[in-house]
Design a protein around this motif. Structure first.
Motif, short mmCIF file in Angstrom:
data_model
loop_
_atom_site.label_atom_id
_atom_site.label_comp_id
_atom_site.label_asym_id
_atom_site.label_seq_id
_atom_site.Cartn_x
_atom_site.Cartn_y
_atom_site.Cartn_z
N ALA A 5 0.84 -1.21 0.00
CA ALA A 5 0.00 0.00 0.00
C ALA A 5 0.87 1.25 0.00
O ALA A 5 0.60 2.23 -0.72
N ARG A 6 1.92 1.21 0.77
CA ARG A 6 2.80 2.38 0.84
C ARG A 6 3.49 2.59 -0.52
O ARG A 6 3.59 3.71 -1.01
N ASN A 7 3.94 1.48 -1.12
CA ASN A 7 4.64 1.60 -2.40
C ASN A 7 3.72 2.11 -3.52
O ASN A 7 4.15 2.83 -4.42
N LEU A 8 2.44 1.68 -3.42
CA LEU A 8 1.48 2.11 -4.46
C LEU A 8 0.92 3.50 -4.17
O LEU A 8 0.17 4.05 -4.99
N HIS A 9 1.24 4.02 -2.99
CA HIS A 9 0.70 5.32 -2.54
C HIS A 9 -0.81 5.27 -2.48
O HIS A 9 -1.50 6.14 -2.99
N VAL A 10 -1.34 4.21 -1.88
CA VAL A 10 -2.80 4.08 -1.76
C VAL A 10 -3.20 3.90 -0.31
O VAL A 10 -2.36 3.54 0.54
N GLU A 11 -4.49 4.15 -0.06
CA GLU A 11 -5.04 3.99 1.28
C GLU A 11 -6.35 3.23 1.18
O GLU A 11 -6.86 2.99 0.08
N VAL A 12 -6.90 2.89 2.35
CA VAL A 12 -8.22 2.24 2.37
C VAL A 12 -9.22 3.19 1.71
O VAL A 12 -9.22 4.40 1.98
N GLY A 13 -10.03 2.64 0.80
CA GLY A 13 -11.03 3.45 0.08
C GLY A 13 -10.58 3.80 -1.32
O GLY A 13 -11.41 4.13 -2.17
N ASP A 14 -9.29 3.68 -1.62
CA ASP A 14 -8.79 3.96 -2.97
C ASP A 14 -9.09 2.79 -3.89
O ASP A 14 -9.38 1.68 -3.43
N GLU A 15 -8.99 3.05 -5.18
CA GLU A 15 -9.16 1.98 -6.16
C GLU A 15 -7.82 1.69 -6.84
O GLU A 15 -7.01 2.59 -7.03
N ILE A 16 -7.62 0.39 -7.18
CA ILE A 16 -6.45 0.05 -8.00
C ILE A 16 -6.91 -0.85 -9.14
O ILE A 16 -8.00 -1.44 -9.08
N THR A 17 -6.05 -0.97 -10.12
CA THR A 17 -6.36 -1.83 -11.27
C THR A 17 -5.47 -3.07 -11.21
O THR A 17 -4.28 -2.98 -10.88
N LEU A 18 -6.07 -4.23 -11.49
CA LEU A 18 -5.30 -5.47 -11.55
C LEU A 18 -5.28 -5.95 -12.99
O LEU A 18 -6.33 -5.96 -13.66
N MET A 19 -4.11 -6.33 -13.48
CA MET A 19 -4.02 -6.88 -14.84
C MET A 19 -3.16 -8.13 -14.81
O MET A 19 -2.09 -8.14 -14.19
N GLY A 20 -3.67 -9.17 -15.46
CA GLY A 20 -2.91 -10.42 -15.48
C GLY A 20 -3.42 -11.34 -16.56
O GLY A 20 -4.12 -10.90 -17.48
N SER A 21 -3.08 -12.62 -16.44
CA SER A 21 -3.54 -13.61 -17.41
C SER A 21 -4.54 -14.53 -16.76
O SER A 21 -4.33 -15.00 -15.62
N GLY A 22 -5.59 -14.83 -17.51
CA GLY A 22 -6.59 -15.78 -17.01
C GLY A 22 -6.08 -17.19 -17.16
O GLY A 22 -5.00 -17.44 -17.74
N VAL A 23 -6.85 -18.16 -16.61
CA VAL A 23 -6.43 -19.55 -16.64
C VAL A 23 -6.29 -20.07 -18.07
O VAL A 23 -5.49 -20.95 -18.35
N ASP A 24 -7.07 -19.46 -19.00
CA ASP A 24 -7.00 -19.90 -20.40
C ASP A 24 -5.99 -19.08 -21.20
O ASP A 24 -5.92 -19.18 -22.42
N GLY A 25 -5.25 -18.20 -20.55
CA GLY A 25 -4.22 -17.42 -21.22
C GLY A 25 -4.73 -16.07 -21.72
O GLY A 25 -3.96 -15.26 -22.22
N SER A 26 -6.02 -15.85 -21.53
CA SER A 26 -6.57 -14.58 -22.00
C SER A 26 -6.23 -13.45 -21.03
O SER A 26 -5.78 -13.69 -19.92
N PHE A 27 -6.46 -12.25 -21.46
CA PHE A 27 -6.15 -11.05 -20.66
C PHE A 27 -7.18 -10.90 -19.55
O PHE A 27 -8.39 -10.95 -19.78
N ALA A 28 -6.71 -10.75 -18.31
CA ALA A 28 -7.61 -10.58 -17.17
C ALA A 28 -7.37 -9.21 -16.56
O ALA A 28 -6.22 -8.81 -16.36
N ALA A 29 -8.45 -8.50 -16.28
CA ALA A 29 -8.29 -7.17 -15.67
C ALA A 29 -9.48 -6.87 -14.79
O ALA A 29 -10.58 -7.37 -15.01
N ALA A 30 -9.21 -6.09 -13.73
CA ALA A 30 -10.31 -5.70 -12.84
C ALA A 30 -9.93 -4.45 -12.08
O ALA A 30 -8.74 -4.15 -11.91
N VAL A 31 -10.94 -3.72 -11.68
CA VAL A 31 -10.73 -2.57 -10.81
C VAL A 31 -11.29 -2.97 -9.44
O VAL A 31 -12.41 -3.44 -9.35
N VAL A 32 -10.47 -2.80 -8.41
CA VAL A 32 -10.91 -3.22 -7.07
C VAL A 32 -10.76 -2.08 -6.08
O VAL A 32 -9.89 -1.20 -6.22
N ASN A 33 -11.61 -2.17 -5.09
CA ASN A 33 -11.62 -1.15 -4.04
C ASN A 33 -10.83 -1.65 -2.84
O ASN A 33 -11.04 -2.78 -2.37
N ILE A 34 -9.90 -0.89 -2.34
CA ILE A 34 -9.11 -1.30 -1.17
C ILE A 34 -9.97 -1.13 0.07
O ILE A 34 -10.38 -0.02 0.41
#
Lengths: 409, 230
Positions: free
Chosen positions: A155-184
């Motif tokens: 959290a400190r490295n990302l400069h975020v706090e509780v209540g902020d949003e971040i984006t997650l990007m990765g690969s799905g189980v089938d190799g496709s692009f996975a992305a989401a916006v989540v609330n801390i």
């Protein structure tokens, strides 16, 4: 009581001060061994529990080779129903399903590669202490909510706090692009920098949607009633696994080989110290018995002249040592058990230990673990070495000639 | 058959640069039931002969027979067995086991022999009574006089009824009255139990009690007197 026993017992107390000094050394060594081994085992138990309570558990169900390769596609299908079936079989809530993925976590101005656990919020706190270490905000609630808890360093490295949003990007189980916006919703502080810098948790349902898991996950974590119950735990879990599956069950030492190695290394160094202690006590016994034999040379000559064979005399010396050794074991174990029992109730604390222990979510005191092994392992070793120390004085009598022996003043 | 027969015994000790002949071609035969005193000045060879007869010391050459059995070629273990079952020893310095009571000292040899507890208990009490120590059974050696200790030593030596009793200077540490008492006890035991007594001593009182007096000098027998005939 046989005369030989009486003779051996009374011989012991010819020089009561010397006998008590030697027996005292044995009592002290036995007491120390009982306490130290109990404390050591208590500490190992704490170390294991603490390490296993972070993520590992007593055992896990995984896909084959997942533990070594950690590939996204090495999944446990229908993981939530499987976790439910295990809970039902064990009649325990200490079972939780998880998924695991790598992702790029990005805040407004920073991005870091992190590991993400998809967890069952309802059960995760039964198998991991991370929910209890959430120091800011709250832990995850809804299984499908787009929310995240992360380590304090991240959290400190990302400069975020509780209540902020971040984006997650990765690969799905089938190799496709996975992305989401989540609330801390929460930030945890485990005290272990690696975990606090690299790990985040999101609800399992949301994880499965984000990474296209189609109901699969990567591990079912199970906790039992202690390490000794793990084999039984495995056989009960085995009965629940689908008959046609190739899922594997790994217990804690397969999952955390480093932990076992660390304990073994610590045990080796500690047992070397104990060995030195045992050797010192053995030399004390050897000295006592050798002196005792030397000052009775004339007497031994007499009994040999009367017809006692050197072998029987040797057995007398060994019997005397055994009596002294048993006295040392009985009194040493009793004293060690009393001291250890007191610390088992009251715990042992060092100055400054409270703060450090709190930081690692550990109790502020160390508690020795007393059982038959910790009580008897050390004293029995002392006894065995004591008996070995009596061999030389006993064997020495074989070379004794009665006439020469009787000439000794 | 003789109780003891020694044939041409030789034993030499080395003392500094000198060879001391403790036994110089000694031959002697002692009948069963005999009461023999080996008399010699200090260093005359009487204790060496006694030790050879008792299997405590092995002669350099010659043969020793006890009750017809040759013993000088026996192993250590067999010699220990021989001493345990056939020979009783009485030493100059009593040599009791200090941590055992009078009765336990007497019982000790019997226990090693494997005599049952009740039997050895009874025998020990009986023999202590016989040597005049009734009531002192539970005293340890340190709580008894020299004479009493020597009587315990005698009781220990005769308790298991050995055929041969060897005594080395048994009166050396005793006053004259106690010495007489001890010799009377020996005589009584010799007559009542038909045990063979061989006593090494240079005490004139002991010589007077002996039925046969064997005088030694420089490791040789110089005189052999049947005192019953005298």
């Amino acid at each position: 009581m046989k005369i030989v026993f009486r003779l051996a017992w009374r011989n012991l107390w010819r020089q009561p001060r010397r006998t008590w000094l030697t027996t005292g050394a044995m009592i002290f060594a036995n007491m120390l061994l009982v306490f130290m081994i109990s404390l050591q085992f208590g500490m190992y138990s704490l170390m294991i529990d603490n390490a296993l309570q972070v993520f590992t558990g007593h055992m896990q169900v995984q896909a084959p080779l997942y533990n070594d390769e950690k590939k996204m596609r090495q999944t446990v299908p229908n993981i939530v129903p499987l976790a439910n079936a295990i809970r039902e079989e064990l009649q325990s809530d200490k079972v939780a399903a998880r998924g695991w993925a790598f992702a790029l976590a990005s805040s407004d101005d920073r991005s870091f590669g992190i590991g993400i656990y998809g967890v069952e919020p309802e059960f995760e706190n039964n198998v991991s202490n991370i929910p209890g270490l959430t120091s800011l905000g709250r832990y995850l609630g809804d299984n499908d909510a787009a929310e995240i808890v992360m380590g304090s360093v991240l959290a400190r490295n990302l400069h975020v706090e509780v209540g902020d949003e971040i984006t997650l990007m990765g690969s799905g189980v089938d190799g496709s692009f996975a992305a989401a916006v989540v609330n801390i919703v929460g930030i945890f502080d485990s005290g272990v920098t690696d975990i606090d810098r690299n790990i985040a948790e999101i609800p399992l349902g949301f994880f499965q949607d984000t990474f296209f898991m189609e109901g699969a996950g990567h591990q079912v974590v199970v906790f039992g009633d202690g390490l000794a119950a793990v084999p039984e735990l495995k056989s009960r879990v085995q009965s629940v696994l689908p008959g046609d599956s190739d899922l594997v069950m790994l217990d804690w030492d397969a999952l955390q080989p480093g932990l076992k190695q660390a304990i073994q290394a610590d045990m080796s160094s500690a047992f070397f110290m104990y060995f030195v202690l045992v050797i010192l006590v053995s030399f004390s016994v050897l000295n006592t018995q050798l002196m005792s034999v030397l000052e009775r040379t004339r007497e031994f000559g007499i009994v040999m002249a009367l017809g006692l064979k050197p072998g029987k005399l040797g057995r007398l010396v060994i019997l005397e040592t055994a009596m002294m050794g048993l006295l040392g074991v009985v009194l040493g174990v009793a004293a060690g058990a009393l001291v250890t029992a007191w610390f088992t109730t009251n715990g042992l604390a060092f100055p400054g230990m409270d703060e450090m222990a709190a930081k690692f979510n550990l109790p502020a005191r160390m508690y020795p673990q007393i059982n038959a092994l910790t009580l008897l392992a050390g004293p029995i070793t002392v006894f065995i070495f004591t008996m070995l120390a009596s061999i030389y004085p006993a064997v020495r009598l074989h070379w004794q000639n009665p006439v020469d022996a009787m000439r000794v003043a | 058959m003789s109780a003891v027969r020694c044939v041409d015994l030789c034993k030499t000790y080395r003392q500094g640069d000198q060879d001391i002949k403790a036994l110089d071609h000694v031959s002697i035969e002692i009948d069963k039931g005999g009461f023999v005193c080996l008399s010699a000045p200090s260093g005359g060879g009487k204790t060496t002969l006694l030790n050879a007869i008792g299997g405590l010391d092995i002669p350099d050459s010659g043969e020793v027979y006890v009750d017809g059995q040759r013993i000088d070629n026996l192993s250590k273990g067999d010699l220990a067995d021989l001493r345990l079952r056939q020979i009783g020893f009485v030493f100059q310095a009593y040599n009791l086991i200090p941590v055992l009571t009078a009765q336990e000292n007497v019982e000790f040899v019997m226990q090693v022999q494997g005599v049952a507890t009740s039997e050895r208990n009874e025998k020990a009490k009986e023999i202590l009574k016989e040597v005049g120590l009734e009531g002192l059974e539970n005293r340890r050696p340190a709580e008894m006089s020299g004479g009493q200790q020597q009587r315990v030593a005698v009781a220990r030596a005769v308790a298991s009824r050995p055929a041969l009793i060897l005594a080395d200077e048994p009166t050396a540490n005793l006053d004259s009255k106690t010495s007489d008492g001890l010799m009377e006890l020996f005589t009584e035991l010799n007559e009542n139990h038909s045990s063979t007594f061989i006593i090494a001593s240079h005490d004139q009182r002991v010589m007077n009690y002996a039925k046969r007096l064997v005088r030694m000098l420089d490791g040789r027998i110089v005189e052999d007197i049947d005192q019953r005939a005298a």
